[in-house]
Design a protein around this motif. Sequence first.
Motif, PDB file in Angstrom:
ATOM      1  N   TYR A  11       0.823  -1.203   0.000  1.00  0.00           N
ATOM      2  CA  TYR A  11       0.000   0.000   0.000  1.00  0.00           C
ATOM      3  C   TYR A  11       0.861   1.259   0.000  1.00  0.00           C
ATOM      4  CZ  TYR A  11      -3.729  -3.261   1.235  1.00  0.00           C
ATOM      5  OH  TYR A  11      -4.618  -4.312   1.237  1.00  0.00           O
ATOM      6  N   GLU A  12       2.030   1.166   0.626  1.00  0.00           N
ATOM      7  CA  GLU A  12       2.962   2.301   0.668  1.00  0.00           C
ATOM      8  C   GLU A  12       4.390   1.760   0.614  1.00  0.00           C
ATOM      9  OE1 GLU A  12       4.303   6.036   3.530  1.00  0.00           O
ATOM     10  OE2 GLU A  12       2.544   4.841   4.070  1.00  0.00           O
ATOM     11  N   PRO A  13       4.993   1.714  -0.572  1.00  0.00           N
ATOM     12  CA  PRO A  13       6.374   1.242  -0.671  1.00  0.00           C
ATOM     13  C   PRO A  13       7.310   2.124   0.140  1.00  0.00           C
ATOM     14  CG  PRO A  13       5.331   1.330  -2.836  1.00  0.00           C
ATOM     15  CD  PRO A  13       4.421   2.051  -1.880  1.00  0.00           C
ATOM     16  N   GLY A  14       8.396   1.533   0.620  1.00  0.00           N
ATOM     17  CA  GLY A  14       9.357   2.313   1.398  1.00  0.00           C
ATOM     18  C   GLY A  14      10.083   1.454   2.411  1.00  0.00           C
ATOM     19  N   ILE A  15      10.696   2.139   3.382  1.00  0.00           N
ATOM     20  CA  ILE A  15      11.503   1.477   4.409  1.00  0.00           C
ATOM     21  C   ILE A  15      10.806   1.612   5.752  1.00  0.00           C
ATOM     22  CG2 ILE A  15      13.739   1.479   5.569  1.00  0.00           C
ATOM     23  CD1 ILE A  15      14.892   2.685   2.971  1.00  0.00           C
ATOM     24  N   CYS A  16      10.708   0.513   6.484  1.00  0.00           N
ATOM     25  CA  CYS A  16      10.037   0.493   7.789  1.00  0.00           C
ATOM     26  C   CYS A  16      11.025   0.059   8.867  1.00  0.00           C
ATOM     27  CB  CYS A  16       8.856  -0.478   7.788  1.00  0.00           C
ATOM     28  SG  CYS A  16       7.774  -0.356   6.339  1.00  0.00           S
ATOM     29  N   ASP A  17      10.842   0.585  10.068  1.00  0.00           N
ATOM     30  CA  ASP A  17      11.737   0.208  11.158  1.00  0.00           C
ATOM     31  C   ASP A  17      11.094  -0.775  12.134  1.00  0.00           C
ATOM     32  OD1 ASP A  17       9.949   1.822  12.464  1.00  0.00           O
ATOM     33  OD2 ASP A  17      11.425   3.332  13.064  1.00  0.00           O
ATOM     34  N   THR A  26       1.515  -3.981   3.963  1.00  0.00           N
ATOM     35  CA  THR A  26       1.452  -5.100   3.009  1.00  0.00           C
ATOM     36  C   THR A  26       0.292  -6.071   3.223  1.00  0.00           C
ATOM     37  OG1 THR A  26       2.962  -6.381   4.441  1.00  0.00           O
ATOM     38  CG2 THR A  26       3.953  -5.061   2.663  1.00  0.00           C
ATOM     39  N   LYS A  27      -0.257  -6.156   4.431  1.00  0.00           N
ATOM     40  CA  LYS A  27      -1.291  -7.155   4.722  1.00  0.00           C
ATOM     41  C   LYS A  27      -2.511  -6.958   3.832  1.00  0.00           C
ATOM     42  CE  LYS A  27      -3.720  -9.314   8.586  1.00  0.00           C
ATOM     43  NZ  LYS A  27      -3.971  -9.261  10.052  1.00  0.00           N
ATOM     44  N   GLY A  28      -2.848  -7.992   3.096  1.00  0.00           N
ATOM     45  CA  GLY A  28      -4.015  -7.947   2.215  1.00  0.00           C
ATOM     46  C   GLY A  28      -3.728  -7.359   0.846  1.00  0.00           C
ATOM     47  N   PHE A  29      -2.477  -6.907   0.619  1.00  0.00           N
ATOM     48  CA  PHE A  29      -2.133  -6.335  -0.688  1.00  0.00           C
ATOM     49  C   PHE A  29      -1.781  -7.469  -1.640  1.00  0.00           C
ATOM     50  CE2 PHE A  29       0.498  -4.402  -3.940  1.00  0.00           C
ATOM     51  CZ  PHE A  29      -0.111  -3.169  -4.157  1.00  0.00           C
ATOM     52  N   PRO A  30      -2.418  -7.502  -2.829  1.00  0.00           N
ATOM     53  CA  PRO A  30      -2.138  -8.602  -3.780  1.00  0.00           C
ATOM     54  C   PRO A  30      -0.664  -8.625  -4.198  1.00  0.00           C
ATOM     55  CG  PRO A  30      -4.088  -7.356  -4.427  1.00  0.00           C
ATOM     56  CD  PRO A  30      -3.434  -6.568  -3.332  1.00  0.00           C
ATOM     57  N   ASN A  31      -0.053  -9.799  -4.086  1.00  0.00           N
ATOM     58  CA  ASN A  31       1.345  -9.986  -4.494  1.00  0.00           C
ATOM     59  C   ASN A  31       2.303  -9.005  -3.801  1.00  0.00           C
ATOM     60  OD1 ASN A  31       0.602 -12.028  -6.455  1.00  0.00           O
ATOM     61  ND2 ASN A  31      -0.099 -10.345  -7.781  1.00  0.00           N
ATOM     62  N   ALA A  32       2.064  -8.785  -2.521  1.00  0.00           N
ATOM     63  CA  ALA A  32       2.953  -7.892  -1.756  1.00  0.00           C
ATOM     64  C   ALA A  32       4.385  -8.428  -1.795  1.00  0.00           C
ATOM     65  CB  ALA A  32       2.464  -7.808  -0.318  1.00  0.00           C
TER      66      ALA A  32
END
Length: 210
Positions: A11-17, A26-32
Amino acid sequence: MGKWYVVWEGYEPGICDSWAECEERTKGFPNARFKSFSTREEAIAAFRSNDEDERAVIRAIASGPKQKVNYAAIPEILPGSIAVDGACSGNPGQMEYRCVDVMTGEEIFRKGPFPGATNNIGEFLAIVHALALYSREGKNNPIYTDSKTALAWVRNRHCKTTLTRTAENAYIFDIIHRAERWLQTHAWGNPIIKWQTDKWGEIPADFGRK
């Protein structure tokens, strides 16, 4: 020690800590598509390369005695940006300021030293000098500064220094006046952004005298 996560498809590409943030994106996003990394530097490099293969990861920390951050590998930094900084020997003292290209380190301009001035004044004048230069050239390149004070002064179009004018520093006050007049009579499209020293290291325009 915590992990870092890269989201390439979500849903929002990027870097997570944190895993919680990665899961939210990513949960529920197709082909995450996402992956964990041991360090922030590895995550940054992987996100920039758009390659989840750990073998393709290039360290974001450049080699060298100071282990300086490779700014080109930090995804948050806007492309085509410049950075400004001031330096002062004493307070007040001999002040100078300069501007560099963020990605190449090439010096665009350097002014000073000016006697009887302060670092905040240098930071302020560096921003205005860059704005005026790029305005003449019709460029809207982002400008980074590590000075909250200078940002506020530019935003208010007024150099709120407490420095007393003397015969020694009269010239710098003339420059300040011209800078304020420029700000009050011109509009600009350049984003002026606070450099995040705690995350990215010293601003590229730093004089290296700390």
